[in-house]
Design a protein around this motif. Structure first.
Motif, PDB file in Angstrom:
ATOM      1  N   TYR A 141       0.864  -1.163   0.000  1.00 35.28           N
ATOM      2  CA  TYR A 141       0.000   0.000   0.000  1.00 35.28           C
ATOM      3  C   TYR A 141       0.905   1.220   0.000  1.00 35.28           C
ATOM      4  N   GLY A 142       0.537   2.238  -0.744  1.00 32.81           N
ATOM      5  CA  GLY A 142       1.364   3.435  -0.767  1.00 32.81           C
ATOM      6  C   GLY A 142       0.563   4.692  -0.987  1.00 32.81           C
ATOM      7  N   ARG A 143       1.237   5.802  -0.743  1.00 29.20           N
ATOM      8  CA  ARG A 143       0.706   7.125  -1.044  1.00 29.20           C
ATOM      9  C   ARG A 143       1.776   7.867  -1.819  1.00 29.20           C
ATOM     10  N   ALA A 144       1.369   8.579  -2.854  1.00 34.30           N
ATOM     11  CA  ALA A 144       2.308   9.345  -3.658  1.00 34.30           C
ATOM     12  C   ALA A 144       1.700  10.700  -3.965  1.00 34.30           C
ATOM     13  N   CYS A 145       2.569  11.707  -4.071  1.00 36.91           N
ATOM     14  CA  CYS A 145       2.122  13.060  -4.409  1.00 36.91           C
ATOM     15  C   CYS A 145       2.885  13.545  -5.632  1.00 36.91           C
ATOM     16  N   ARG A 146       2.184  14.333  -6.451  1.00 39.00           N
ATOM     17  CA  ARG A 146       2.801  14.859  -7.670  1.00 39.00           C
ATOM     18  C   ARG A 146       3.813  15.937  -7.292  1.00 39.00           C
ATOM     19  N   GLN A 147       4.992  15.822  -7.904  1.00 37.29           N
ATOM     20  CA  GLN A 147       6.053  16.803  -7.707  1.00 37.29           C
ATOM     21  C   GLN A 147       5.915  17.901  -8.753  1.00 37.29           C
ATOM     22  N   PRO A 148       6.591  19.035  -8.549  1.00 37.24           N
ATOM     23  CA  PRO A 148       6.500  20.127  -9.529  1.00 37.24           C
ATOM     24  C   PRO A 148       6.898  19.727 -10.945  1.00 37.24           C
TER      25      PRO A 148
END
Length: 156
Positions: A141-148
């Motif tokens: 399971y993971g969480r990821a966020c968009r980088q610039p």
């Protein structure tokens, strides 16, 4: 018995896109598995029980992360990394993206399960990643966020 780890695979896949920079796949899997397991374990209990759950989660996560790291070769990780980036960027919540390495026979599925905006204003997604190695499934399971720059960074 399957172990569900917080970001074990996502972190190891993202971190191993350039495997030489981060060390051997077993080391990366062990370290990231330990961190993911500790985070997962910290979600249970309170007081000394929470500390014990965190420690147990770290140990289990380190072991499973090491085993997954041993099993996936560099090509597997590249297939998985590309699929993970595609799933996070283009795939509607609840749908799956699959990857397969025809040379090793290893494969996986990535499914975004929630999309949200972080307090810092970044777009983020929670996802599951199931990897099949030798017919055995390992769930992460993971969480990821968009980088610039538009890529996705696994955040836990």
């Amino acid at each position: 018995m399957k172990f569900i780890l917080v970001a074990v695979l996502g972190l190891s896949v993202a971190g191993c896109a350039n495997n030489d920079q981060y060390g051997t796949k077993e080391t990366v899997g062990t370290l990231l598995g330990g961190v993911g397991g500790a985070v997962a374990g910290a979600q249970f209990g309170s007081g000394s029980g929470q500390l014990a759950a965190t420690a147990a989660g770290a140990l289990i996560g380190a072991f499973v992360g090491n085993q997954v790291g041993q099993s996936l070769d560099k090509a597997d990780k590249q297939y998985a990394y590309r699929a993970e980036q595609d799933a996070l960027e283009y795939t509607p919540t609840g749908n799956e993206v699959t990857w397969n390495n025809p040379d090793s026979g290893n494969s996986g599925t990535i499914k975004p399960v929630q999309t949200y905006q972080s307090p810092q204003g970044r777009y983020c997604r929670e996802y599951t990643h199931t990897v099949y190695v030798g017919g055995e499934a390992q769930d992460a399971y993971g969480r990821a966020c968009r980088q610039p720059d538009g890529s996705w960074e696994v955040v836990g």
